[in-house]
Design an enzyme around this catalytic site. Structure first.
Site, PDB file in Angstrom:
ATOM      1  N   GLU A 223      21.415   6.150  27.416  1.00 31.13           N
ATOM      2  CA  GLU A 223      20.997   5.774  26.059  1.00 31.13           C
ATOM      3  C   GLU A 223      21.968   4.735  25.517  1.00 31.13           C
ATOM      4  OE1 GLU A 223      20.824   9.468  23.555  1.00 31.13           O
ATOM      5  OE2 GLU A 223      20.894  10.338  25.544  1.00 31.13           O
TER       6      GLU A 223
ATOM      7  N   LYS B 211      32.081   2.399  27.539  1.00 26.27           N
ATOM      8  CA  LYS B 211      32.427   1.485  26.444  1.00 26.27           C
ATOM      9  C   LYS B 211      32.345   0.043  26.942  1.00 26.27           C
ATOM     10  CE  LYS B 211      33.772   4.522  23.258  1.00 26.27           C
ATOM     11  NZ  LYS B 211      35.043   4.637  22.611  1.00 26.27           N
TER      12      LYS B 211
ATOM     13  N   GLU C 214       0.832  -1.214   0.000  1.00 25.42           N
ATOM     14  CA  GLU C 214       0.000   0.000   0.000  1.00 25.42           C
ATOM     15  C   GLU C 214       0.862   1.259   0.000  1.00 25.42           C
ATOM     16  OE1 GLU C 214      -3.998  -0.957   2.490  1.00 25.42           O
ATOM     17  OE2 GLU C 214      -2.100  -1.613   3.394  1.00 25.42           O
ATOM     18  N   TYR C 215       1.949   1.171   0.747  1.00 26.43           N
ATOM     19  CA  TYR C 215       2.865   2.323   0.816  1.00 26.43           C
ATOM     20  C   TYR C 215       3.450   2.589  -0.575  1.00 26.43           C
ATOM     21  CZ  TYR C 215       6.881   5.199   2.192  1.00 26.43           C
ATOM     22  OH  TYR C 215       7.809   6.201   2.299  1.00 26.43           O
ATOM     23  N   ASP C 216       3.877   1.500  -1.228  1.00 26.74           N
ATOM     24  CA  ASP C 216       4.457   1.648  -2.568  1.00 26.74           C
ATOM     25  C   ASP C 216       3.462   2.238  -3.554  1.00 26.74           C
ATOM     26  OD1 ASP C 216       6.838   0.761  -1.674  1.00 26.74           O
ATOM     27  OD2 ASP C 216       6.593  -1.305  -2.387  1.00 26.74           O
TER      28      ASP C 216
ATOM     29  N   SER D 297      33.091  15.428  21.312  1.00 30.06           N
ATOM     30  CA  SER D 297      33.028  13.982  21.520  1.00 30.06           C
ATOM     31  C   SER D 297      32.832  13.755  23.017  1.00 30.06           C
ATOM     32  CB  SER D 297      34.293  13.319  21.003  1.00 30.06           C
ATOM     33  OG  SER D 297      35.381  13.774  21.756  1.00 30.06           O
ATOM     34  N   LEU D 298      32.912  12.523  23.439  1.00 30.14           N
ATOM     35  CA  LEU D 298      32.636  12.237  24.847  1.00 30.14           C
ATOM     36  C   LEU D 298      33.848  11.604  25.510  1.00 30.14           C
ATOM     37  CD1 LEU D 298      29.060  10.678  24.594  1.00 30.14           C
ATOM     38  CD2 LEU D 298      29.668  12.982  25.297  1.00 30.14           C
TER      39      LEU D 298
ATOM     40  N   CYS E 132      69.314   3.181  11.759  1.00 31.48           N
ATOM     41  CA  CYS E 132      70.588   3.866  11.493  1.00 31.48           C
ATOM     42  C   CYS E 132      71.758   3.256  12.266  1.00 31.48           C
ATOM     43  CB  CYS E 132      70.463   5.357  11.788  1.00 31.48           C
ATOM     44  SG  CYS E 132      70.331   5.702  13.552  1.00 31.48           S
TER      45      CYS E 132
ATOM     46  N   CYS F 189      69.869   1.164  16.945  1.00 33.29           N
ATOM     47  CA  CYS F 189      68.697   1.582  16.169  1.00 33.29           C
ATOM     48  C   CYS F 189      68.551   0.692  14.935  1.00 33.29           C
ATOM     49  CB  CYS F 189      68.842   3.046  15.742  1.00 33.29           C
ATOM     50  SG  CYS F 189      67.532   3.576  14.621  1.00 33.29           S
TER      51      CYS F 189
ATOM     52  N   CYS G  33      68.784  10.354  11.943  1.00 28.30           N
ATOM     53  CA  CYS G  33      68.192   9.025  11.742  1.00 28.30           C
ATOM     54  C   CYS G  33      67.030   9.108  10.748  1.00 28.30           C
ATOM     55  CB  CYS G  33      67.695   8.458  13.070  1.00 28.30           C
ATOM     56  SG  CYS G  33      66.790   6.912  12.857  1.00 28.30           S
TER      57      CYS G  33
ATOM     58  N   LYS H 255      24.579   3.416  22.930  1.00 26.46           N
ATOM     59  CA  LYS H 255      25.519   4.141  22.073  1.00 26.46           C
ATOM     60  C   LYS H 255      25.621   3.419  20.731  1.00 26.46           C
ATOM     61  CE  LYS H 255      30.175   6.092  22.192  1.00 26.46           C
ATOM     62  NZ  LYS H 255      30.579   5.605  20.889  1.00 26.46           N
TER      63      LYS H 255
ATOM     64  N   TYR I  90      19.964  12.161  18.932  1.00 29.29           N
ATOM     65  CA  TYR I  90      20.200  12.073  20.370  1.00 29.29           C
ATOM     66  C   TYR I  90      20.379  13.418  21.056  1.00 29.29           C
ATOM     67  CZ  TYR I  90      25.039  11.738  18.552  1.00 29.29           C
ATOM     68  OH  TYR I  90      26.208  11.921  17.871  1.00 29.29           O
TER      69      TYR I  90
ATOM     70  N   ASP J 220      26.766   2.450  17.169  1.00 29.79           N
ATOM     71  CA  ASP J 220      28.087   2.509  16.549  1.00 29.79           C
ATOM     72  C   ASP J 220      27.966   2.892  15.080  1.00 29.79           C
ATOM     73  OD1 ASP J 220      30.770   2.392  16.323  1.00 29.79           O
ATOM     74  OD2 ASP J 220      30.916   0.204  16.314  1.00 29.79           O
TER      75      ASP J 220
ATOM     76  N   CYS K 128      66.734   6.458  20.057  1.00 29.93           N
ATOM     77  CA  CYS K 128      67.797   6.669  19.086  1.00 29.93           C
ATOM     78  C   CYS K 128      68.075   8.168  19.123  1.00 29.93           C
ATOM     79  CB  CYS K 128      67.352   6.252  17.690  1.00 29.93           C
ATOM     80  SG  CYS K 128      68.497   6.805  16.423  1.00 29.93           S
TER      81      CYS K 128
HETATM   82  S1  IVH Z   1      26.043  12.464  22.702  1.00 25.21           S
HETATM   83  C1  IVH Z   1      27.867  16.505  23.214  1.00 25.21           C
HETATM   84  N1  IVH Z   1      24.569  10.305  22.509  1.00 25.21           N
HETATM   85  O1  IVH Z   1      29.372   8.563  20.335  1.00 25.21           O
HETATM   86  C2  IVH Z   1      27.155  15.235  22.934  1.00 25.21           C
HETATM   87  N2  IVH Z   1      26.621  10.360  21.306  1.00 25.21           N
HETATM   88  O2  IVH Z   1      31.875   8.855  21.827  1.00 25.21           O
HETATM   89  C3  IVH Z   1      27.947  14.321  22.090  1.00 25.21           C
HETATM   90  N3  IVH Z   1      27.043   8.382  19.951  1.00 25.21           N
HETATM   91  O3  IVH Z   1      30.465  11.481  18.690  1.00 25.21           O
HETATM   92  C4  IVH Z   1      27.350  13.061  21.694  1.00 25.21           C
HETATM   93  N4  IVH Z   1      25.187   7.312  20.445  1.00 25.21           N
HETATM   94  O4  IVH Z   1      28.957   9.826  17.409  1.00 25.21           O
HETATM   95  C5  IVH Z   1      25.703  10.905  22.132  1.00 25.21           C
HETATM   96  N5  IVH Z   1      23.142   8.488  22.381  1.00 25.21           N
HETATM   97  C6  IVH Z   1      24.274   9.091  22.011  1.00 25.21           C
HETATM   98  C7  IVH Z   1      25.178   8.486  21.125  1.00 25.21           C
HETATM   99  C8  IVH Z   1      26.352   9.165  20.807  1.00 25.21           C
HETATM  100  C9  IVH Z   1      26.313   7.280  19.739  1.00 25.21           C
HETATM  101  C10 IVH Z   1      28.371   8.655  19.352  1.00 25.21           C
HETATM  102  C11 IVH Z   1      28.543  10.018  18.740  1.00 25.21           C
HETATM  103  C12 IVH Z   1      29.648  10.685  19.510  1.00 25.21           C
HETATM  104  C13 IVH Z   1      30.373   9.503  20.060  1.00 25.21           C
HETATM  105  C14 IVH Z   1      31.105   9.904  21.341  1.00 25.21           C
END
Ligand code: IVH
Length: 657
Positions: free
Chosen positions: A109, A305, A33-35, A80-81, A401, A398, A421, A111, A218, A113, A416
């Site tokens: 949340e 992590k 239906e969507y199509d 980044s975090l 060298c 070394c 070198c 994370k 996010y 990848d 070294c």
């Molecule tokens: S918050 C200032 N939330 O993880 C806020 N990052 O290691 C910055 N990522 O660069 C990011 N899920 O690419 C946030 N629920 C989430 C995420 C998330 C994946 C990634 C993102 C960030 C990296 C940091």
């Protein structure tokens, strides 16, 4: 019903069903239906092209082929975090927070990848999508992002907002893609993340469209008016306006956080997509400014992590690498194995003490992991598998060298100390050209080594003289005319890099990315740094004695002085930008489009920036001037539509005169 009304109705219907499907995960009609709805719209638009709009759901098929990706400066840097690897790290995070705030509530949340992206919407319409890049400058990937079905082209509210999130590929789509690539005898992608990254960097958006990607939001770049919202409210808001968000949970204390992170880890393999950890954020956004930021990341969030996968493999050999500073590092050459989706064939053994402590020998079976990081590491030896091992012996000379190595008492590393070198010279060049330093695309390890051996590259200034040998380089086997020209172009481009990149690239001991930035901020030019004394350096809060001494020692070397003089003659930027921010174009935003006869894009951009102006990649109401060269296309049209001033190259030249 009039055709244009039906077209409008179909678009709204399709958008609604996109929302049910992608965001609510609860489709209300069948795929067939969507199509049918989509096909009807495609047919109507074919017959009545005057009704096609950029944000029509039919425009997701791609078609635009780019020459390259334009750079975009993020309005607010994409940070980044910091990382946590265990419960203690999470508790330490809590302790740090409690020093500045009394009570903290968290949001946890998954994370995802994938790769971070920032999407800009103006009055509800997607106008720009960019990669994270180095956090300050990313690449314009709008055309490809438009093909991602879970990215709304039009929001459910006509608002102006910048939404950040992760572009990813589901495991199922990844498997499908690789099966197809195998059939076509194409190289396979290592993991969904690589597949997503490769797909988003396709110049042909049709190809990108064929690589089904997803997006999960996010975060949105904070504006004052929503600092009152909590993060969990922000997430629901993002969902409300049309975004898929990842599962999240509000946790009232760190114990609950730890518990929930564990739950996510236990079920990580049940997700449709790869997750590599959990992200923990303070819920109350009103506290963010109080909690603050480091140079790279917010202090109100942390990435947990998950434990890395560990695998067993054999050490075939131990070799010795010579670093930029002459430091000698033993490296294990491994029987190649898959760890977390990529093949690992070497692992650092750090230094003699480390190898001896772990009693690592050639022919040993060892456990390998990639702890949260990307750097493979030997966890330990499987002693019960031992048979005919060869004991480890530290070298005395070394490997490049033959100079006798030196180990300062109290230090773990051998060095070294030969200034001439070749290994040190090559490493210095590699570092200078690397992504985080001068970012000279195409000047990688192999080429540098090759040019070094051929005598073209001995020191940093030689990089900028390679162009004098262009014809010779073309004649040498292995290098096409095109690739040499591209390389020379990239080298030339790097001359305009900011002072901080150059400083980092020079490889001064203890002067990393952050200190380079600090130096570039405090001094107007590299000469001011050269002439500064310890007192001046120590007056800068981020600089302590160790760093100050290292800078002075470095700058006082005759070799370094002559390198800097040569770089000046070669016309590299050795000054900080902030000294020339004001000018006739102050406060004006330009967009460049089409081919210019007298300038390259970079040159034109430089002319504008030198006069205080800003250059962005897409036209909007905020654009003041569009500089349109020959064959200017859609950007010019858009400028006309929006009534933005359009000038040609002649006018531009008049202006800058
Ligand atoms: S918050 C200032 N939330 O993880 C806020 N990052 O290691 C910055 N990522 O660069 C990011 N899920 O690419 C946030 N629920 C989430 C995420 C998330 C994946 C990634 C993102 C960030 C990296 C940091």
């Amino acid at each position: 019903m009039a055709v244009n009304e039906r077209v409008k109705e179909l678009r709204e219907l399709i958008r609604k069903h996109d929302y049910y499907y992608h965001v609510l995960d609860a489709p209300r009609i069948s795929d067939v239906e969507y199509d049918q709805l989509l096909n009807e719209l495609v047919e109507l638009e074919e017959h009545y092209p005057e009704y096609i709009t950029e944000d029509s759901p039919t425009q997701r098929v791609g078609g635009v082929v780019l020459e390259g990706f334009e750079k975009v400066e993020h309005t607010i840097p994409m940070l980044s975090l910091g990382n946590a690897f265990n419960d203690d790290d999470l508790r330490a995070f809590e302790t740090r927070l409690r020093k500045v705030v009394d009570r903290v509530e968290y949001v946890v949340e998954a994370k995802v990848d994938g790769l971070a992206a920032s999407l800009k919407y103006q009055e509800g319409k997607l106008v720009l999508a960019a990669t994270r890049g180095n956090g300050v400058i990313g690449e314009d990937i709008t055309e490809n992002v438009k093909t991602i079905r879970s990215v709304p082209l039009v929001l459910r509210k006509p608002i102006t907002i910048e939404v950040r999130g992760e572009i990813y590929m589901t495991k199922a789509n990844f498997v499908k893609l690789n099966e197809q690539r195998q059939r076509n005898e194409e190289a396979l992608f290592k993991n969904p993340r690589n597949a997503a990254a490769g797909s988003i960097r396709q110049l042909d958006s049709k190809v990108a469209a064929s690589r089904v990607l997803d997006f999960v939001a996010y975060h949105h770049a904070i504006k004052d008016e929503d600092a009152e919202l909590s993060h969990s409210e922000t997430l629901s808001y993002l969902k409300e306006i049309g975004f898929k968000i990842s599962d999240y949970r509000v946790c009232e204390n760190i114990d609950k956080v730890i518990q929930h992170v564990q739950t996510i880890e236990e079920k990580r393999h049940h997700f449709d997509y790869d997750i590599d950890g959990a992200v923990i954020k303070v819920n109350e956004k009103g506290l963010y400014d109080t909690i603050g930021y480091t140079a790279k990341s917010p202090k109100w969030a942390i990435a947990y992590k998950f434990k890395a996968e560990e695998v067993i493999t054999k050490i075939k050999d131990i070799i010795f690498q010579v670093g930029r500073t002459g430091q000698i590092t033993p490296v294990a050459i491994l029987e190649p194995v898959e760890v977390q989706g990529s093949t690992v064939s070497r692992a650092t053994l750090h230094n003699e003490d480390y190898v001896k402590l772990k009693d690592i020998r050639i022919n040993d079976d060892v456990m390998i992991k990639k702890a949260g990081d990307i750097i493979p590491e030997v966890v330990g030896v499987i002693e019960e598998n031992r048979t005919d091992q060869i004991a480890f012996e530290m070298i005395e000379h070394c490997p490049k060298c033959q100079e006798k190595l030196v180990r300062t008492s109290g230090e773990a590393d051998y060095y070294c100390v030969n200034d001439a070198c070749p290994a040190k010279a090559v490493e210095t060049l590699i570092h200078f050209a690397s992504r985080k330093a001068m970012n000279i695309e195409g000047l990688g390890e192999r080429i540098i080594e090759h040019f070094y051996n051929e005598g073209y590259l001995k020191s940093i200034p030689d990089i900028y003289r390679l162009k004098d040998h262009r014809d010779e380089l073309v004649l040498k086997a292995g290098f096409g005319e095109k690739s040499i020209d591209k390389l020379i172009e990239n080298i030339e481009k790097s001359k305009k890099n900011s002072l901080e990149l150059l400083l980092f690239g020079l490889g001064i001991r203890f002067v990393g990315e952050k200190v380079s930035k600090v130096l570039a901020y405090h001094f107007n030019s590299i000469f001011d740094i050269m002439n500064s004394d310890e007192e001046t350096l120590l007056a800068i809060p981020e600089i302590g004695e160790k760093i100050a001494q290292s800078i002075i020692d470095f700058m006082n070397q005759e070799r370094v002085k002559s390198v800097i003089e040569e770089l000046e003659v070669l016309a590299l930027n050795l000054t900080s930008k902030q000294v020339r921010k004001e000018g006739v174009f102050s406060g004006k935003t330009f967009v460049l489009t089409g081919k210019l006869a007298r300038f390259t894009r970079d040159e034109a951009q430089n002319e504008i920036e030198m006069r205080g102006g800003k250059v962005t990649s897409s036209v909007s109401k905020k654009t003041d001037v569009v500089l349109a060269g020959e064959d200017a296309g859609s950007k010019r049209d858009k400028a006309e539509k929006l009534g933005v001033k359009i000038i040609d190259e002649e006018t531009f030249i008049d202006w800058i005169k």
